[in-house]
Design a protein around this motif. Structure first.
Motif, mmCIF file in Angstrom:
data_model
loop_
_atom_site.group_PDB
_atom_site.id
_atom_site.type_symbol
_atom_site.label_atom_id
_atom_site.label_comp_id
_atom_site.label_asym_id
_atom_site.label_seq_id
_atom_site.Cartn_x
_atom_site.Cartn_y
_atom_site.Cartn_z
ATOM 1 N N SER A 41 6.260 92.408 -14.363
ATOM 2 C CA SER A 41 5.457 91.581 -13.451
ATOM 3 C C SER A 41 5.029 92.319 -12.186
ATOM 4 N N ASP A 42 5.000 93.640 -12.226
ATOM 5 C CA ASP A 42 4.613 94.410 -11.049
ATOM 6 C C ASP A 42 3.546 95.405 -11.483
ATOM 7 N N PHE A 43 2.296 94.972 -11.413
ATOM 8 C CA PHE A 43 1.199 95.751 -11.968
ATOM 9 C C PHE A 43 0.483 96.554 -10.881
ATOM 10 N N VAL A 44 -0.074 97.667 -11.298
ATOM 11 C CA VAL A 44 -0.957 98.408 -10.421
ATOM 12 C C VAL A 44 -2.240 98.697 -11.184
ATOM 13 N N SER A 45 -3.354 98.429 -10.595
ATOM 14 C CA SER A 45 -4.633 98.618 -11.257
ATOM 15 C C SER A 45 -5.415 99.725 -10.580
ATOM 16 N N GLN A 46 -6.457 100.128 -11.236
ATOM 17 C CA GLN A 46 -7.345 101.089 -10.616
ATOM 18 C C GLN A 46 -7.902 100.543 -9.306
ATOM 19 N N ALA A 47 -8.057 99.241 -9.230
ATOM 20 C CA ALA A 47 -8.573 98.631 -8.000
ATOM 21 C C ALA A 47 -7.649 98.898 -6.815
ATOM 22 N N ASP A 48 -6.323 98.767 -7.015
ATOM 23 C CA ASP A 48 -5.353 99.088 -5.967
ATOM 24 C C ASP A 48 -5.574 100.508 -5.456
ATOM 25 N N LEU A 49 -5.630 101.424 -6.383
ATOM 26 C CA LEU A 49 -5.681 102.838 -6.022
ATOM 27 C C LEU A 49 -6.989 103.192 -5.321
ATOM 28 N N ARG A 50 -8.090 102.640 -5.811
ATOM 29 C CA ARG A 50 -9.376 102.923 -5.160
ATOM 30 C C ARG A 50 -9.410 102.336 -3.758
ATOM 31 N N ALA A 51 -8.902 101.118 -3.600
ATOM 32 C CA ALA A 51 -8.904 100.494 -2.276
ATOM 33 C C ALA A 51 -8.012 101.255 -1.307
ATOM 34 N N GLU A 52 -6.851 101.681 -1.780
ATOM 35 C CA GLU A 52 -5.949 102.432 -0.897
ATOM 36 C C GLU A 52 -6.589 103.751 -0.455
ATOM 37 N N LYS A 53 -7.300 104.398 -1.358
ATOM 38 C CA LYS A 53 -7.979 105.656 -1.018
ATOM 39 C C LYS A 53 -9.034 105.418 0.065
ATOM 40 N N ILE A 54 -9.816 104.361 -0.084
ATOM 41 C CA ILE A 54 -10.835 104.040 0.927
ATOM 42 C C ILE A 54 -10.185 103.743 2.267
ATOM 43 N N LEU A 55 -9.116 102.951 2.272
ATOM 44 C CA LEU A 55 -8.446 102.603 3.522
ATOM 45 C C LEU A 55 -7.881 103.839 4.207
ATOM 46 N N ARG A 56 -7.258 104.699 3.435
ATOM 47 C CA ARG A 56 -6.701 105.914 4.027
ATOM 48 C C ARG A 56 -7.802 106.778 4.635
ATOM 49 N N GLU A 57 -8.888 106.961 3.899
ATOM 50 C CA GLU A 57 -9.989 107.796 4.398
ATOM 51 C C GLU A 57 -10.558 107.228 5.701
ATOM 52 N N GLU A 58 -10.762 105.925 5.748
ATOM 53 C CA GLU A 58 -11.347 105.294 6.935
ATOM 54 C C GLU A 58 -10.399 105.356 8.135
ATOM 55 N N LEU A 59 -9.138 105.062 7.905
ATOM 56 C CA LEU A 59 -8.172 105.065 9.008
ATOM 57 C C LEU A 59 -7.907 106.484 9.505
ATOM 58 N N GLU A 60 -7.819 107.422 8.564
ATOM 59 C CA GLU A 60 -7.550 108.815 8.953
ATOM 60 C C GLU A 60 -8.735 109.425 9.690
ATOM 61 N N LYS A 61 -9.928 109.072 9.255
ATOM 62 C CA LYS A 61 -11.129 109.584 9.925
ATOM 63 C C LYS A 61 -11.208 109.094 11.364
#
Length: 281
Positions: A41-61
């Motif tokens: 019951s603990d899933f990870v989707s491509q959507a999680d990973l893509r969103a996390e990548k965008i958030l990291r890029e925006e916050l780090e920038k």
């Protein structure tokens, strides 16, 4: 009139909104998502990973040098950080994967003070499907989009609506027993208990007065750091079940009770009894 946002808050809201665009596209094609299994019951989707990548890029920038603690990528950056982002790119993944439009992006900003203590300085919980941006900065109040938030004013348990997270397969046995004991005590004396599937939104809804309180055991820091600040800034109380002030821990399971000033103590007492029955606390 539009509210004046601090530079940090502008960065956080812009990052959440940018990541939400991709999440909404994926949500509309949820049947086609490729999903891997992390555990029961603990899933990870491509959507999680893509969103996390965008958030990291925006916050780090916007703030190079800030450390991170993220749901999928874990901790990164200097161990001696002064500022750190806590990021859950998709809180309510199971809802998302089942086409249920109740999920959120949660971003908190921690600050390490001169004496070594750590505080949550700012938090954002964004619900893209409803376009609701819950946010707060320490000492500045809590808001939903441009509207100031206050917790509910209900005083009687019989009128109160509470939220929680129902334990699933991967949850520790002590938490399952504690939940059953707490729920059994609450059901006969309240207007209802809800489980909507997103800890971040449960806390945001307490801040908005939609729920009168919320409890859950075994949470991660990125699930609740932003939401806990939003509740406090809306006039609510957030503690551990033993009554000590809630502070999100990096690795230890985070047990939390939130509520308005009138009902928090009673809810906390019942949760503490449940924890004791489960063999903890």
């Amino acid at each position: 009139m539009a509210l004046h946002l601090s530079p940090h808050m502008v960065v956080m809201q812009n990052a959440a909104q940018k990541a939400s665009k991709r999440l909404l596209r994926d949500f509309n094609e949820v049947e086609q998502l490729q999903v891997s299994v992390k555990g029961p019951s603990d899933f990870v989707s491509q959507a999680d990973l893509r969103a996390e990548k965008i958030l990291r890029e925006e916050l780090e920038k916007a703030r190079p040098g800030y450390a991170f603690l993220m749901e999928e990528a874990g901790a990164s950056g200097s161990a001696n950080w002064t500022w750190r982002w806590l990021v859950d790119p998709l809180d309510g993944t199971t809802n998302f994967l089942h086409g249920i439009p109740h999920w959120a992006i949660s971003i908190a900003l921690q600050r390490r003070l001169g004496d070594g203590t750590v505080e949550v300085a700012a938090g954002v919980v964004y619900s893209p499907a409803a376009d609701e941006m819950f946010w707060a900065e320490k000492g500045g109040g809590a808001f939903l989009n441009d509207r100031r938030l206050r917790v509910s004013a209900r005083r009687e348990m019989k009128d109160a609506l509470f939220a929680t997270g129902i334990p699933f397969a991967a949850v520790a046995p002590r938490n399952r027993l504690a939940f059953a004991r707490t729920l059994g005590a609450l059901m006969p004396i309240t207007a209802g208990v809800r489980r909507f599937g997103s800890a971040a939104l449960d806390l945001a809804w307490v801040a908005a007065g939609r729920y009168d309180g919320y409890w859950e055991l075994g949470l991660h820091a990125w699930d609740v750091a932003a939401g806990a600040l939003i509740v406090r800034e809306a006039g609510g109380t957030v503690t551990h079940p033993d009554g000590t002030e809630f502070s999100p821990g990096d690795s230890a399971p985070n047990d939390l009770v939130a509520g308005n000033a009138h009902l928090h103590a009673k809810l906390r007492e019942l949760v503490a009894d449940g924890v004791a029955a489960g063999g903890g606390g």
